[in-house]
Design an enzyme around this catalytic site. Sequence first.
Site, mmCIF file in Angstrom:
data_model
loop_
_atom_site.group_PDB
_atom_site.id
_atom_site.type_symbol
_atom_site.label_atom_id
_atom_site.label_comp_id
_atom_site.label_asym_id
_atom_site.label_seq_id
_atom_site.Cartn_x
_atom_site.Cartn_y
_atom_site.Cartn_z
ATOM 1 N N GLY A 40 0.848 -1.294 -0.018
ATOM 2 C CA GLY A 40 0.034 -0.003 0.013
ATOM 3 C C GLY A 40 0.957 1.209 0.031
ATOM 4 N N HIS A 41 1.255 1.899 -1.001
ATOM 5 C CA HIS A 41 1.921 3.094 -1.177
ATOM 6 C C HIS A 41 1.013 4.389 -1.174
ATOM 7 C CE1 HIS A 41 5.253 0.329 -3.070
ATOM 8 N NE2 HIS A 41 4.822 -0.237 -1.904
HETATM 9 P P1 GDP Z 1 5.130 2.758 1.552
HETATM 10 O O1 GDP Z 1 4.316 1.383 1.581
HETATM 11 O O2 GDP Z 1 6.541 2.357 1.535
HETATM 12 O O3 GDP Z 1 4.832 3.331 0.109
HETATM 13 O O4 GDP Z 1 4.614 3.507 2.881
HETATM 14 P P2 GDP Z 1 3.065 3.796 3.485
HETATM 15 O O5 GDP Z 1 2.578 4.582 2.240
HETATM 16 O O6 GDP Z 1 2.378 2.411 3.519
HETATM 17 O O7 GDP Z 1 3.451 4.459 4.655
HETATM 18 C C1 GDP Z 1 3.999 5.369 4.710
HETATM 19 C C2 GDP Z 1 3.078 6.568 5.581
HETATM 20 O O8 GDP Z 1 4.087 7.911 5.835
HETATM 21 C C3 GDP Z 1 2.273 7.353 4.613
HETATM 22 O O9 GDP Z 1 0.797 7.719 5.419
HETATM 23 C C4 GDP Z 1 2.897 8.448 4.040
HETATM 24 O O10 GDP Z 1 2.009 9.465 3.691
HETATM 25 C C5 GDP Z 1 3.565 8.653 5.269
HETATM 26 N N1 GDP Z 1 4.811 9.610 5.051
HETATM 27 C C6 GDP Z 1 5.752 9.319 3.814
HETATM 28 N N2 GDP Z 1 6.982 10.398 4.122
HETATM 29 C C7 GDP Z 1 6.610 11.008 5.267
HETATM 30 C C8 GDP Z 1 7.152 12.152 5.987
HETATM 31 O O11 GDP Z 1 8.270 12.493 5.729
HETATM 32 N N3 GDP Z 1 6.394 12.576 7.061
HETATM 33 C C9 GDP Z 1 5.235 12.262 7.502
HETATM 34 N N4 GDP Z 1 4.670 12.619 8.462
HETATM 35 N N5 GDP Z 1 4.524 11.136 6.906
HETATM 36 C C10 GDP Z 1 5.331 10.652 5.642
HETATM 37 P P1 IMO Z 2 4.640 -1.956 1.516
HETATM 38 O O1 IMO Z 2 4.841 -2.197 0.106
HETATM 39 C C1 IMO Z 2 4.037 -3.632 5.381
HETATM 40 C C2 IMO Z 2 3.285 -7.847 5.907
HETATM 41 C C3 IMO Z 2 2.197 -8.162 6.271
HETATM 42 C C4 IMO Z 2 2.496 -9.577 7.067
HETATM 43 C C5 IMO Z 2 3.426 -10.220 6.441
HETATM 44 C C6 IMO Z 2 2.997 -11.107 5.264
HETATM 45 O O2 IMO Z 2 3.255 -1.226 1.550
HETATM 46 O O3 IMO Z 2 5.558 -1.611 2.121
HETATM 47 P P2 IMO Z 2 1.380 -11.079 2.873
HETATM 48 O O4 IMO Z 2 0.215 -10.583 2.814
HETATM 49 O O5 IMO Z 2 2.535 -10.388 2.097
HETATM 50 O O6 IMO Z 2 1.687 -12.422 2.804
HETATM 51 O O7 IMO Z 2 2.049 -10.835 4.858
HETATM 52 O O8 IMO Z 2 4.179 -9.261 5.427
HETATM 53 N N1 IMO Z 2 3.491 -7.153 4.659
HETATM 54 C C7 IMO Z 2 3.733 -5.533 4.829
HETATM 55 N N2 IMO Z 2 3.775 -4.768 5.794
HETATM 56 N N3 IMO Z 2 4.208 -3.242 4.052
HETATM 57 C C8 IMO Z 2 3.919 -3.880 3.374
HETATM 58 O O9 IMO Z 2 4.067 -3.631 1.857
HETATM 59 C C9 IMO Z 2 3.646 -5.227 3.368
HETATM 60 N N4 IMO Z 2 3.403 -6.172 2.522
HETATM 61 C C10 IMO Z 2 3.114 -7.490 3.312
HETATM 62 O O10 IMO Z 2 1.657 -7.200 7.381
HETATM 63 O O11 IMO Z 2 3.032 -9.306 8.515
HETATM 64 MG MG MG Z 3 2.801 0.638 2.765
#
Ligand code: GDP
Ligand code: IMO
Ligand code: MG
Length: 427
Positions: A40-41
Amino acid sequence: MPVIAVVGGQWGDEGKGKVVDFLAERVNMVVRFSGGDNAGHTVINPFGKFKLHLIPSGIFYPDVTCIIANGVVVNPVVLTKEIDDLNKRGIDTSRLFISDRANLVMPYHILLDGLEEEARGGGALGTTRRGIGPAFTDKVARLGIRAGELLNRETLKQRLGFVLDYKNRILTRVYGVEPVGLDELYQQCCRWGEGLTGHLRDTSAMLDEAVSNGDTILLEGAQGALLDPDFGTYPYTSSSSSLAGNGCIGAGIGPAKIDKVVGIFKAYNTRVGAGPMPTELKDKTGDLIRERAQEFGTTTGRPRRCGWFDAVAARYSQVVNGLTGAVITRLDILDAFDKIKICVGYKLDGKTINYFPADAAALYRCQPIYEEVAGWQTPTSHITGYDELPSRLKDYVSRLEGLIDCPVHLACVGPERSQAVIKTPIF
Ligand code: GDP
Ligand code: IMO
Ligand code: MG
Protein backbone atom coordinates in the site's frame (compact mmCIF):
# COMPACT_ATOMS: atom_id res chain seq x y z
CA MET A 1 20.11 8.04 -17.56
CA PRO A 2 20.57 5.77 -14.60
CA VAL A 3 18.47 2.81 -13.48
CA ILE A 4 17.71 3.32 -9.79
CA ALA A 5 16.11 0.72 -7.52
CA VAL A 6 14.08 2.19 -4.65
CA VAL A 7 13.54 -0.38 -1.92
CA GLY A 8 12.20 -0.60 1.62
CA GLY A 9 14.93 -0.76 4.25
CA GLN A 10 12.83 -1.95 7.20
CA TRP A 11 9.52 -3.84 7.54
CA GLY A 12 7.69 -1.98 4.77
CA ASP A 13 5.69 1.27 4.85
CA GLU A 14 8.84 3.40 4.94
CA GLY A 15 7.40 5.88 2.44
CA LYS A 16 8.45 4.28 -0.86
CA GLY A 17 5.35 5.65 -2.62
CA LYS A 18 6.05 9.18 -1.49
CA VAL A 19 9.71 9.03 -2.51
CA VAL A 20 8.99 7.47 -5.92
CA ASP A 21 6.33 10.14 -6.60
CA PHE A 22 8.93 12.79 -5.69
CA LEU A 23 11.71 11.31 -7.84
CA ALA A 24 9.50 10.39 -10.80
CA GLU A 25 9.45 13.99 -11.99
CA ARG A 26 12.94 13.34 -13.35
CA VAL A 27 12.41 9.89 -14.91
CA ASN A 28 10.98 8.22 -18.00
CA MET A 29 9.75 4.95 -16.53
CA VAL A 30 8.71 3.47 -13.16
CA VAL A 31 8.55 -0.31 -12.75
CA ARG A 32 6.95 -2.24 -9.84
CA PHE A 33 8.88 -5.51 -9.63
CA SER A 34 7.75 -7.46 -6.55
CA GLY A 35 4.93 -8.21 -4.13
CA GLY A 36 1.30 -7.73 -5.01
CA ASP A 37 -1.59 -5.74 -3.59
CA ASN A 38 -0.34 -6.50 -0.08
CA ALA A 39 1.64 -3.32 -0.76
CA GLY A 40 0.00 0.00 0.00
CA HIS A 41 1.95 3.01 -1.26
CA THR A 42 0.60 6.38 -0.17
CA VAL A 43 1.11 9.33 -2.47
CA ILE A 44 0.05 12.88 -1.59
CA ASN A 45 0.60 15.37 -4.38
CA PRO A 46 -1.22 18.26 -6.06
CA PHE A 47 -3.78 15.75 -7.47
CA GLY A 48 -4.84 14.52 -4.01
CA LYS A 49 -4.15 11.61 -1.69
CA PHE A 50 -3.83 8.15 -3.22
CA LYS A 51 -3.24 4.65 -1.83
CA LEU A 52 -1.70 2.58 -4.58
CA HIS A 53 -1.54 -1.20 -4.23
CA LEU A 54 -0.34 -2.30 -7.68
CA ILE A 55 0.09 0.73 -9.92
CA PRO A 56 3.56 2.33 -9.82
CA SER A 57 3.77 5.64 -7.97
CA GLY A 58 4.99 7.39 -11.15
CA ILE A 59 1.49 7.31 -12.67
CA PHE A 60 0.83 11.00 -11.89
CA TYR A 61 3.29 12.26 -14.51
CA PRO A 62 1.83 12.26 -18.07
CA ASP A 63 5.20 11.44 -19.66
CA VAL A 64 6.20 8.57 -17.38
CA THR A 65 5.61 5.01 -18.57
CA CYS A 66 4.50 2.75 -15.72
CA ILE A 67 5.03 -0.98 -15.68
CA ILE A 68 3.73 -3.77 -13.45
CA ALA A 69 6.42 -6.30 -14.19
CA ASN A 70 6.63 -10.10 -14.14
CA GLY A 71 7.75 -10.22 -10.50
CA VAL A 72 4.43 -8.83 -9.24
CA VAL A 73 1.42 -11.05 -8.57
CA VAL A 74 -1.61 -9.24 -9.94
CA ASN A 75 -5.15 -9.45 -8.63
CA PRO A 76 -7.18 -8.35 -11.69
CA VAL A 77 -10.10 -7.20 -9.50
CA VAL A 78 -7.87 -4.89 -7.46
CA LEU A 79 -6.00 -3.68 -10.54
CA THR A 80 -9.18 -2.92 -12.48
CA LYS A 81 -10.61 -0.99 -9.54
CA GLU A 82 -7.35 0.91 -9.07
CA ILE A 83 -7.31 1.91 -12.76
CA ASP A 84 -10.99 2.98 -12.60
CA ASP A 85 -10.49 4.96 -9.39
CA LEU A 86 -7.52 6.83 -10.85
CA ASN A 87 -9.38 7.54 -14.09
CA LYS A 88 -12.37 8.88 -12.14
CA ARG A 89 -9.99 11.28 -10.40
CA GLY A 90 -8.62 12.48 -13.72
CA ILE A 91 -5.36 10.47 -13.72
CA ASP A 92 -4.55 8.99 -17.13
CA THR A 93 -3.59 5.31 -17.05
CA SER A 94 -3.05 4.74 -20.77
CA ARG A 95 0.74 4.52 -20.15
CA LEU A 96 0.29 1.63 -17.71
CA PHE A 97 1.58 -1.72 -18.94
CA ILE A 98 1.38 -5.12 -17.30
CA SER A 99 3.72 -7.99 -17.99
CA ASP A 100 2.10 -10.91 -19.78
CA ARG A 101 4.36 -13.05 -17.55
CA ALA A 102 2.92 -11.73 -14.27
CA ASN A 103 1.15 -14.42 -12.24
CA LEU A 104 -2.43 -13.68 -11.22
CA VAL A 105 -3.92 -13.69 -7.74
CA MET A 106 -7.04 -15.82 -8.07
CA PRO A 107 -10.08 -15.93 -5.76
CA TYR A 108 -8.93 -19.32 -4.43
CA HIS A 109 -5.59 -17.78 -3.38
CA ILE A 110 -7.44 -15.29 -1.20
CA LEU A 111 -9.58 -18.08 0.26
CA LEU A 112 -6.49 -20.17 0.99
CA ASP A 113 -4.59 -17.23 2.55
CA GLY A 114 -7.39 -16.86 5.10
CA LEU A 115 -7.77 -20.60 5.69
CA GLU A 116 -4.00 -21.07 6.15
CA GLU A 117 -3.90 -18.19 8.64
CA GLU A 118 -6.81 -19.70 10.61
CA ALA A 119 -5.05 -23.08 10.58
CA ARG A 120 -1.87 -21.52 12.02
CA GLY A 121 -3.86 -20.47 15.09
CA GLY A 122 -1.61 -18.75 17.61
CA GLY A 123 1.27 -18.99 15.13
CA ALA A 124 -0.55 -16.88 12.51
CA LEU A 125 1.76 -14.63 10.47
CA GLY A 126 -0.67 -11.75 10.31
CA THR A 127 -0.70 -11.69 6.52
CA THR A 128 -2.69 -9.09 4.63
CA ARG A 129 -5.00 -11.95 3.49
CA ARG A 130 -4.71 -10.71 -0.08
CA GLY A 131 -3.75 -14.18 -1.39
CA ILE A 132 -0.13 -13.16 -1.95
CA GLY A 133 1.59 -16.14 -0.27
CA PRO A 134 -0.59 -18.75 -2.03
CA ALA A 135 -0.13 -16.98 -5.40
CA PHE A 136 3.69 -16.98 -5.12
CA THR A 137 3.54 -20.60 -3.90
CA ASP A 138 1.63 -21.55 -7.05
CA LYS A 139 4.09 -19.62 -9.22
CA VAL A 140 7.03 -21.77 -8.11
CA ALA A 141 4.86 -24.90 -8.02
CA ARG A 142 4.09 -24.18 -11.69
CA LEU A 143 0.39 -24.02 -10.92
CA GLY A 144 0.01 -20.30 -11.58
CA ILE A 145 -2.11 -18.64 -14.25
CA ARG A 146 -0.25 -15.79 -15.93
CA ALA A 147 -1.74 -12.55 -17.19
CA GLY A 148 -0.92 -13.39 -20.81
CA GLU A 149 -2.95 -16.59 -20.56
CA LEU A 150 -6.14 -14.54 -20.17
CA LEU A 151 -5.93 -13.79 -23.89
CA ASN A 152 -5.96 -17.41 -25.10
CA ARG A 153 -9.36 -18.74 -24.12
CA GLU A 154 -8.89 -22.32 -25.22
CA THR A 155 -5.69 -23.04 -23.32
CA LEU A 156 -6.93 -20.90 -20.44
CA LYS A 157 -9.94 -23.15 -19.87
CA GLN A 158 -7.75 -26.22 -20.04
CA ARG A 159 -5.16 -24.94 -17.57
CA LEU A 160 -7.73 -23.42 -15.26
CA GLY A 161 -9.57 -26.76 -15.18
CA PHE A 162 -6.36 -28.60 -14.29
CA VAL A 163 -5.33 -26.14 -11.57
CA LEU A 164 -8.81 -25.74 -10.11
CA ASP A 165 -9.28 -29.48 -9.84
CA TYR A 166 -6.14 -29.59 -7.66
CA LYS A 167 -7.08 -26.50 -5.62
CA ASN A 168 -10.64 -27.74 -5.05
CA ARG A 169 -9.35 -30.97 -3.60
CA ILE A 170 -7.38 -28.95 -1.05
CA LEU A 171 -10.31 -26.64 -0.33
CA THR A 172 -12.81 -29.46 0.18
CA ARG A 173 -10.67 -32.24 1.67
CA VAL A 174 -8.18 -30.30 3.80
CA TYR A 175 -10.30 -27.32 4.80
CA GLY A 176 -13.83 -28.71 4.32
CA VAL A 177 -15.09 -25.65 2.43
CA GLU A 178 -17.04 -25.28 -0.81
CA PRO A 179 -15.15 -25.75 -4.10
CA VAL A 180 -14.67 -22.91 -6.59
CA GLY A 181 -16.76 -23.35 -9.77
CA LEU A 182 -14.80 -23.62 -13.03
CA ASP A 183 -17.36 -22.03 -15.36
CA GLU A 184 -17.87 -18.94 -13.27
CA LEU A 185 -14.12 -18.42 -12.77
CA TYR A 186 -13.47 -18.98 -16.46
CA GLN A 187 -16.09 -16.37 -17.43
CA GLN A 188 -14.53 -13.98 -14.92
CA CYS A 189 -11.06 -14.57 -16.42
CA CYS A 190 -12.41 -13.85 -19.91
CA ARG A 191 -13.81 -10.53 -18.69
CA TRP A 192 -10.49 -9.67 -17.02
CA GLY A 193 -8.71 -10.50 -20.28
CA GLU A 194 -11.02 -8.16 -22.23
CA GLY A 195 -10.48 -5.38 -19.70
CA LEU A 196 -6.70 -5.67 -19.52
CA THR A 197 -5.81 -6.65 -23.09
CA GLY A 198 -4.71 -3.11 -24.04
CA HIS A 199 -2.30 -3.03 -21.09
CA LEU A 200 -0.61 -6.44 -21.49
CA ARG A 201 2.88 -6.42 -22.99
CA ASP A 202 6.29 -8.07 -22.96
CA THR A 203 7.40 -5.44 -20.44
CA SER A 204 10.94 -6.76 -20.15
CA ALA A 205 11.41 -5.92 -23.85
CA MET A 206 10.05 -2.41 -23.16
CA LEU A 207 12.52 -2.02 -20.33
CA ASP A 208 15.40 -3.22 -22.48
CA GLU A 209 14.51 -0.64 -25.13
CA ALA A 210 14.26 2.11 -22.51
CA VAL A 211 17.70 1.18 -21.13
CA SER A 212 19.14 1.19 -24.65
CA ASN A 213 17.66 4.66 -25.21
CA GLY A 214 19.44 5.91 -22.11
CA ASP A 215 16.17 6.56 -20.27
CA THR A 216 16.08 7.17 -16.54
CA ILE A 217 14.22 4.33 -14.85
CA LEU A 218 13.03 3.74 -11.30
CA LEU A 219 12.47 0.21 -10.05
CA GLU A 220 9.85 0.57 -7.29
CA GLY A 221 10.15 -2.06 -4.60
CA ALA A 222 7.41 -3.30 -2.30
CA GLN A 223 7.63 -4.38 1.34
CA GLY A 224 11.08 -4.09 2.94
CA ALA A 225 14.33 -6.01 3.51
CA LEU A 226 13.16 -7.42 6.85
CA LEU A 227 10.11 -8.96 5.13
CA ASP A 228 12.27 -10.64 2.50
CA PRO A 229 11.75 -14.43 2.57
CA ASP A 230 15.51 -15.13 2.56
CA PHE A 231 16.93 -12.30 4.64
CA GLY A 232 13.91 -11.15 6.65
CA THR A 233 12.57 -12.44 9.94
CA TYR A 234 11.55 -15.80 8.49
CA PRO A 235 8.91 -17.24 8.72
CA TYR A 236 7.38 -13.85 9.60
CA THR A 237 8.01 -12.48 6.12
CA SER A 238 6.20 -11.92 2.88
CA SER A 239 6.56 -14.36 -0.04
CA SER A 240 8.53 -12.50 -2.70
CA SER A 241 11.93 -10.91 -2.42
CA SER A 242 11.83 -7.25 -1.48
CA LEU A 243 15.54 -6.74 -2.11
CA ALA A 244 17.10 -4.74 -4.92
CA GLY A 245 18.51 -7.97 -6.38
CA ASN A 246 14.97 -8.97 -7.22
CA GLY A 247 14.73 -5.78 -9.23
CA CYS A 248 16.59 -7.70 -11.92
CA ILE A 249 14.51 -10.86 -12.05
CA GLY A 250 11.27 -9.19 -11.09
CA ALA A 251 11.57 -6.62 -13.87
CA GLY A 252 13.58 -8.57 -16.43
CA ILE A 253 16.81 -6.58 -16.44
CA GLY A 254 20.43 -7.72 -16.01
CA PRO A 255 22.23 -7.03 -12.69
CA ALA A 256 24.85 -4.84 -14.35
CA LYS A 257 22.11 -2.47 -15.57
CA ILE A 258 21.18 -1.22 -12.09
CA ASP A 259 23.27 1.86 -11.28
CA LYS A 260 21.99 2.88 -7.87
CA VAL A 261 20.11 1.29 -5.02
CA VAL A 262 18.30 3.64 -2.66
CA GLY A 263 16.93 2.28 0.61
CA ILE A 264 14.00 4.06 2.27
CA PHE A 265 14.01 4.18 6.08
CA LYS A 266 11.65 5.76 8.53
CA ALA A 267 13.35 7.83 11.23
CA TYR A 268 12.06 5.18 13.66
CA ASN A 269 10.76 1.64 13.13
CA THR A 270 7.34 0.16 12.49
CA ARG A 271 6.04 -3.27 11.71
CA VAL A 272 2.55 -4.57 10.92
CA GLY A 273 1.73 -8.25 11.44
CA ALA A 274 3.46 -10.85 13.62
CA GLY A 275 7.16 -11.54 14.16
CA PRO A 276 10.14 -10.25 16.13
CA MET A 277 10.88 -6.52 16.34
CA PRO A 278 13.66 -5.85 18.85
CA THR A 279 12.99 -2.12 19.32
CA GLU A 280 9.20 -2.37 19.65
CA LEU A 281 7.87 0.02 22.32
CA LYS A 282 4.81 -1.34 24.07
CA ASP A 283 4.56 1.78 26.22
CA LYS A 284 3.42 5.42 26.04
CA THR A 285 6.31 6.37 23.75
CA GLY A 286 5.21 3.73 21.23
CA ASP A 287 1.63 4.99 21.50
CA LEU A 288 2.81 8.58 21.03
CA ILE A 289 4.66 7.69 17.82
CA ARG A 290 1.60 5.77 16.54
CA GLU A 291 -0.78 8.64 17.33
CA ARG A 292 1.46 11.42 16.00
CA ALA A 293 2.26 9.50 12.83
CA GLN A 294 -1.14 7.86 12.42
CA GLU A 295 0.65 4.55 12.04
CA PHE A 296 -2.16 2.36 10.75
CA GLY A 297 -1.66 -0.05 7.82
CA THR A 298 -2.36 1.40 4.35
CA THR A 299 -3.72 -1.94 3.11
CA THR A 300 -5.39 -3.46 6.19
CA GLY A 301 -5.86 -0.51 8.57
CA ARG A 302 -4.21 -2.49 11.40
CA PRO A 303 -2.29 -0.45 14.01
CA ARG A 304 1.44 -0.59 13.25
CA ARG A 305 3.84 -1.64 15.98
CA CYS A 306 6.20 1.28 16.67
CA GLY A 307 9.71 1.58 18.11
CA TRP A 308 13.03 3.41 17.94
CA PHE A 309 15.32 3.25 14.90
CA ASP A 310 17.12 -0.09 14.75
CA ALA A 311 20.55 0.61 13.27
CA VAL A 312 21.64 -3.05 13.52
CA ALA A 313 18.77 -4.03 11.23
CA ALA A 314 19.32 -0.98 9.00
CA ARG A 315 23.00 -1.73 8.48
CA TYR A 316 22.09 -5.34 7.64
CA SER A 317 19.51 -4.07 5.16
CA GLN A 318 22.20 -1.88 3.57
CA VAL A 319 24.45 -4.91 3.15
CA VAL A 320 21.89 -7.37 1.72
CA ASN A 321 20.53 -4.73 -0.67
CA GLY A 322 23.87 -3.24 -1.63
CA LEU A 323 22.49 0.23 -0.92
CA THR A 324 24.32 3.11 -2.54
CA GLY A 325 22.17 5.66 -0.73
CA ALA A 326 19.34 6.12 1.73
CA VAL A 327 16.32 8.32 2.35
CA ILE A 328 15.08 9.07 5.87
CA THR A 329 11.33 9.75 6.05
CA ARG A 330 9.02 10.96 8.80
CA LEU A 331 11.66 13.00 10.63
CA ASP A 332 8.87 15.48 11.46
CA ILE A 333 7.22 12.84 13.65
CA LEU A 334 10.21 13.10 16.01
CA ASP A 335 9.83 16.92 16.26
CA ALA A 336 7.96 16.40 19.55
CA PHE A 337 10.54 14.29 21.40
CA ASP A 338 13.09 15.70 23.84
CA LYS A 339 15.13 12.48 23.72
CA ILE A 340 15.47 10.08 20.80
CA LYS A 341 16.98 6.61 21.03
CA ILE A 342 18.88 4.65 18.40
CA CYS A 343 19.47 0.91 18.76
CA VAL A 344 23.19 0.32 18.07
CA GLY A 345 23.52 -3.30 19.24
CA TYR A 346 21.63 -6.18 20.80
CA LYS A 347 22.09 -8.11 24.01
CA LEU A 348 21.48 -11.78 23.19
CA ASP A 349 21.68 -14.40 25.92
CA GLY A 350 24.06 -12.21 27.94
CA LYS A 351 26.35 -11.37 24.99
CA THR A 352 26.54 -8.09 23.09
CA ILE A 353 26.12 -8.61 19.34
CA ASN A 354 26.08 -6.22 16.40
CA TYR A 355 24.67 -8.56 13.73
CA PHE A 356 21.09 -9.40 12.77
CA PRO A 357 20.43 -13.04 13.75
CA ALA A 358 18.88 -15.38 11.17
CA ASP A 359 16.78 -17.17 13.74
CA ALA A 360 13.45 -15.52 14.61
CA ALA A 361 13.52 -17.14 18.06
CA ALA A 362 16.90 -15.51 18.75
CA LEU A 363 15.62 -12.16 17.48
CA TYR A 364 12.72 -12.39 19.92
CA ARG A 365 15.31 -12.66 22.71
CA CYS A 366 17.40 -9.71 21.50
CA GLN A 367 17.30 -6.73 23.85
CA PRO A 368 18.17 -3.44 22.19
CA ILE A 369 21.23 -1.48 23.34
CA TYR A 370 20.41 2.19 22.94
CA GLU A 371 22.34 5.34 22.41
CA GLU A 372 20.36 8.46 23.29
CA VAL A 373 20.46 11.77 21.46
CA ALA A 374 18.76 15.08 22.18
CA GLY A 375 15.67 15.91 20.15
CA TRP A 376 15.29 19.18 18.21
CA GLN A 377 11.80 19.96 19.56
CA THR A 378 10.83 22.39 16.87
CA PRO A 379 8.47 22.06 13.86
CA THR A 380 10.23 21.06 10.63
CA SER A 381 7.45 20.31 8.11
CA HIS A 382 7.73 23.71 6.42
CA ILE A 383 11.51 23.53 5.84
CA THR A 384 12.74 23.11 2.26
CA GLY A 385 16.52 23.59 2.46
CA TYR A 386 18.88 21.21 4.25
CA ASP A 387 20.86 24.02 5.87
CA GLU A 388 17.70 25.41 7.47
CA LEU A 389 16.91 22.18 9.33
CA PRO A 390 17.58 22.26 13.10
CA SER A 391 21.17 21.28 13.83
CA ARG A 392 20.11 18.42 16.13
CA LEU A 393 18.02 16.95 13.32
CA LYS A 394 21.03 17.17 11.01
CA ASP A 395 23.14 15.50 13.72
CA TYR A 396 20.55 12.71 13.93
CA VAL A 397 20.57 12.20 10.15
CA SER A 398 24.40 12.21 10.11
CA ARG A 399 24.44 9.62 12.89
CA LEU A 400 22.02 7.37 10.95
CA GLU A 401 24.10 7.91 7.80
CA GLY A 402 27.18 6.66 9.66
CA LEU A 403 25.36 3.69 11.17
CA ILE A 404 23.62 2.59 7.97
CA ASP A 405 26.90 3.29 6.19
CA CYS A 406 25.75 5.01 3.01
CA PRO A 407 24.97 8.62 2.09
CA VAL A 408 21.54 10.05 2.84
CA HIS A 409 19.98 11.66 -0.23
CA LEU A 410 16.75 13.02 1.22
CA ALA A 411 15.41 13.98 4.62
CA CYS A 412 11.61 13.92 4.51
CA VAL A 413 9.61 16.16 6.84
CA GLY A 414 6.04 15.51 5.74
CA PRO A 415 3.87 13.22 3.61
CA GLU A 416 3.48 15.55 0.64
CA ARG A 417 5.54 15.40 -2.52
CA SER A 418 7.17 18.75 -1.78
CA GLN A 419 8.19 17.78 1.77
CA ALA A 420 11.50 16.18 0.83
CA VAL A 421 14.70 18.07 1.65
CA ILE A 422 17.70 17.24 -0.52
CA LYS A 423 20.94 16.44 1.32
CA THR A 424 22.90 14.69 -1.44
CA PRO A 425 21.31 14.72 -4.94
CA ILE A 426 20.38 11.32 -6.40
CA PHE A 427 20.46 12.36 -10.07
P1 GDP B 1 5.16 2.68 1.52
O1 GDP B 1 4.39 1.39 1.58
O2 GDP B 1 6.61 2.48 1.76
O3 GDP B 1 4.88 3.46 0.27
O4 GDP B 1 4.63 3.56 2.76
P2 GDP B 1 3.08 3.77 3.22
O5 GDP B 1 2.44 4.68 2.28
O6 GDP B 1 2.43 2.47 3.49
O7 GDP B 1 3.31 4.42 4.64
C1 GDP B 1 4.08 5.59 4.78
C2 GDP B 1 3.22 6.67 5.44
O8 GDP B 1 4.05 7.73 5.81
C3 GDP B 1 2.16 7.25 4.54
O9 GDP B 1 1.04 7.60 5.30
C4 GDP B 1 2.85 8.49 3.97
O10 GDP B 1 1.91 9.49 3.57
C5 GDP B 1 3.63 8.93 5.16
N1 GDP B 1 4.87 9.67 4.92
C6 GDP B 1 5.86 9.45 4.02
N2 GDP B 1 6.91 10.27 4.25
C7 GDP B 1 6.56 11.05 5.31
C8 GDP B 1 7.23 12.07 6.05
O11 GDP B 1 8.37 12.45 5.79
N3 GDP B 1 6.54 12.62 7.11
C9 GDP B 1 5.28 12.23 7.44
N4 GDP B 1 4.68 12.81 8.48
N5 GDP B 1 4.63 11.26 6.78
C10 GDP B 1 5.27 10.67 5.74
P1 IMO C 1 4.48 -1.99 1.46
O1 IMO C 1 4.91 -2.19 0.03
C1 IMO C 1 4.11 -3.54 5.51
C2 IMO C 1 3.49 -7.87 5.91
C3 IMO C 1 2.14 -8.31 6.48
C4 IMO C 1 2.56 -9.59 7.21
C5 IMO C 1 3.62 -10.16 6.26
C6 IMO C 1 3.10 -11.24 5.33
O2 IMO C 1 3.27 -1.14 1.61
O3 IMO C 1 5.63 -1.56 2.30
P2 IMO C 1 1.58 -11.10 3.14
O4 IMO C 1 0.18 -10.61 2.94
O5 IMO C 1 2.60 -10.40 2.31
O6 IMO C 1 1.68 -12.61 3.03
O7 IMO C 1 1.92 -10.77 4.69
O8 IMO C 1 4.11 -9.08 5.50
N1 IMO C 1 3.42 -6.97 4.73
C7 IMO C 1 3.64 -5.66 4.77
N2 IMO C 1 3.90 -4.84 5.81
N3 IMO C 1 4.11 -3.05 4.25
C8 IMO C 1 3.89 -3.87 3.19
O9 IMO C 1 4.00 -3.44 1.92
C9 IMO C 1 3.60 -5.23 3.44
N4 IMO C 1 3.32 -6.28 2.65
C10 IMO C 1 3.23 -7.34 3.45
O10 IMO C 1 1.62 -7.36 7.36
O11 IMO C 1 3.20 -9.26 8.40
MG1 MG D 1 2.79 0.57 2.63
